[in-house]
Design a protein around this motif. Structure first.
Motif, PDB file in Angstrom:
ATOM      1  N   GLN A  58       7.712  56.850  16.085  1.00  0.00           N
ATOM      2  CA  GLN A  58       7.295  55.450  15.889  1.00  0.00           C
ATOM      3  C   GLN A  58       7.293  54.707  17.221  1.00  0.00           C
ATOM      4  O   GLN A  58       6.390  53.916  17.503  1.00  0.00           O
ATOM      5  CB  GLN A  58       8.225  54.749  14.903  1.00  0.00           C
ATOM      6  CG  GLN A  58       8.041  55.157  13.447  1.00  0.00           C
ATOM      7  CD  GLN A  58       6.731  54.661  12.840  1.00  0.00           C
ATOM      8  OE1 GLN A  58       6.039  53.820  13.397  1.00  0.00           O
ATOM      9  NE2 GLN A  58       6.389  55.204  11.678  1.00  0.00           N
ATOM     10  N   GLU A  59       8.318  54.954  18.038  1.00  0.00           N
ATOM     11  CA  GLU A  59       8.373  54.333  19.355  1.00  0.00           C
ATOM     12  C   GLU A  59       7.182  54.780  20.210  1.00  0.00           C
ATOM     13  O   GLU A  59       6.579  53.970  20.926  1.00  0.00           O
ATOM     14  CB  GLU A  59       9.681  54.699  20.069  1.00  0.00           C
ATOM     15  CG  GLU A  59      10.910  53.999  19.520  1.00  0.00           C
ATOM     16  CD  GLU A  59      10.813  52.484  19.664  1.00  0.00           C
ATOM     17  OE1 GLU A  59      10.565  51.999  20.784  1.00  0.00           O
ATOM     18  OE2 GLU A  59      10.962  51.783  18.649  1.00  0.00           O
ATOM     19  N   ARG A  61       4.313  55.762  19.127  1.00  0.00           N
ATOM     20  CA  ARG A  61       3.075  55.164  18.598  1.00  0.00           C
ATOM     21  C   ARG A  61       2.864  53.765  19.183  1.00  0.00           C
ATOM     22  O   ARG A  61       1.743  53.387  19.516  1.00  0.00           O
ATOM     23  CB  ARG A  61       3.120  55.129  17.072  1.00  0.00           C
ATOM     24  CG  ARG A  61       1.854  54.556  16.448  1.00  0.00           C
ATOM     25  CD  ARG A  61       1.814  54.799  14.964  1.00  0.00           C
ATOM     26  NE  ARG A  61       0.698  54.095  14.350  1.00  0.00           N
ATOM     27  CZ  ARG A  61       0.291  54.265  13.107  1.00  0.00           C
ATOM     28  NH1 ARG A  61       0.925  55.129  12.317  1.00  0.00           N
ATOM     29  NH2 ARG A  61      -0.729  53.583  12.610  1.00  0.00           N
ATOM     30  N   LYS A  62       3.952  53.016  19.328  1.00  0.00           N
ATOM     31  CA  LYS A  62       3.851  51.681  19.938  1.00  0.00           C
ATOM     32  C   LYS A  62       3.372  51.777  21.378  1.00  0.00           C
ATOM     33  O   LYS A  62       2.713  50.866  21.887  1.00  0.00           O
ATOM     34  CB  LYS A  62       5.211  50.972  19.903  1.00  0.00           C
ATOM     35  CG  LYS A  62       5.690  50.599  18.517  1.00  0.00           C
ATOM     36  CD  LYS A  62       7.106  50.038  18.594  1.00  0.00           C
ATOM     37  CE  LYS A  62       7.725  49.955  17.210  1.00  0.00           C
ATOM     38  NZ  LYS A  62       9.156  49.599  17.285  1.00  0.00           N
ATOM     39  N   ASN A  65      -1.097  52.925  21.927  1.00  0.00           N
ATOM     40  CA  ASN A  65      -2.222  52.167  21.360  1.00  0.00           C
ATOM     41  C   ASN A  65      -2.315  52.281  19.846  1.00  0.00           C
ATOM     42  O   ASN A  65      -3.398  52.264  19.273  1.00  0.00           O
ATOM     43  CB  ASN A  65      -3.548  52.616  22.004  1.00  0.00           C
ATOM     44  CG  ASN A  65      -3.564  52.363  23.493  1.00  0.00           C
ATOM     45  OD1 ASN A  65      -3.375  51.232  23.934  1.00  0.00           O
ATOM     46  ND2 ASN A  65      -3.746  53.404  24.284  1.00  0.00           N
ATOM     47  N   ASP A  66      -1.137  52.408  19.195  1.00  0.00           N
ATOM     48  CA  ASP A  66      -1.054  52.474  17.736  1.00  0.00           C
ATOM     49  C   ASP A  66      -1.912  53.598  17.135  1.00  0.00           C
ATOM     50  O   ASP A  66      -2.445  53.470  16.042  1.00  0.00           O
ATOM     51  CB  ASP A  66      -1.434  51.120  17.116  1.00  0.00           C
ATOM     52  CG  ASP A  66      -0.959  50.993  15.678  1.00  0.00           C
ATOM     53  OD1 ASP A  66       0.117  51.530  15.353  1.00  0.00           O
ATOM     54  OD2 ASP A  66      -1.679  50.370  14.864  1.00  0.00           O
TER      55      ASP A  66
END
Length: 200
Positions: A58-59, A61-62, A65-66
């Motif tokens: 999740q980190e 992904r941030k 660029n999502d």
């Protein structure tokens, strides 16, 4: 799957089934295929960081660029390489070779790399590229989809994985069951545009 089918059917897939789990045996098979890729002096300096922790993904992904494939793919592999592998017990890369061959190649390894940091980095990135393509083709051969990615904050992701100072970052590769069709192929250049006979 036929090798040429895998080559032509491999595409960068942007959507993955987040519930799908790749069997451990298939994961091992893909990674074992990846380490068959060639490296200069047989250094084998690639290091595959398999990101299994969901919070860590999740980190990332941030920082990426999502891009959904970072969290949704069954397998996320960050391609890295040890630029100083040539210094780290180099005899181990040739332990199964005849002694005269091993002595020759291990003896060349130091002078070839020493003081040429640009070459160490270039060789590491070349090796990453060959292993990454082998990984993606083996995934396609087993019926999985993949997506190579460079659209992320390289320095920040390097910190997240505690990348050693003597290693370099390469792309990420997401692997899993695609659930989104790729864009139509945008078109390939003609061979005449990219093949040069003898000299430019």
């Amino acid at each position: 799957m036929d090798l040429f089918d895998a080559i032509y059917q491999r595409r960068a897939i942007k959507g993955f089934d987040s519930e799908f789990v790749i069997p451990a045996a298939d994961e091992t098979k893909m990674l074992e295929a990846a380490i068959q890729a060639p490296t200069s002096f047989n250094i084998q300096h690639w290091r595959f960081v398999v990101v299994r922790d969901k919070a860590l993904r999740q980190e990332m992904r941030k920082l990426g660029n999502d891009q959904a494939q970072i969290t949704d793919a069954s397998l996320l592999v960050i391609m890295t390489a040890d630029t100083k592998a040539w210094q780290k017990n180099p005899a181990r890369y040739w332990e199964k070779a005849p002694k005269e061959v091993a002595d020759l190649l291990v003896g060349w390894m130091g002078p070839f790399h020493d003081g040429r940091e640009w070459l160490q980095r270039d060789e590491a990135q070349r090796s990453i590229g060959m292993a990454m393509q082998t990984l993606m083709l083996s995934a396609k051969g087993l019926g999985y989809d993949s997506c190579p990615m460079i659209g992320f904050d390289i320095e920040a992701v390097a910190k997240l994985i505690n990348l050693p100072a003597d290693h370099v970052m390469g792309p990420m590769v997401a692997i899993g069951k695609g659930n989104k069709q790729p864009w139509p192929k945008p078109g390939q250049l003609a061979l005449n545009d990219v093949v040069i006979n003898n000299t430019f």
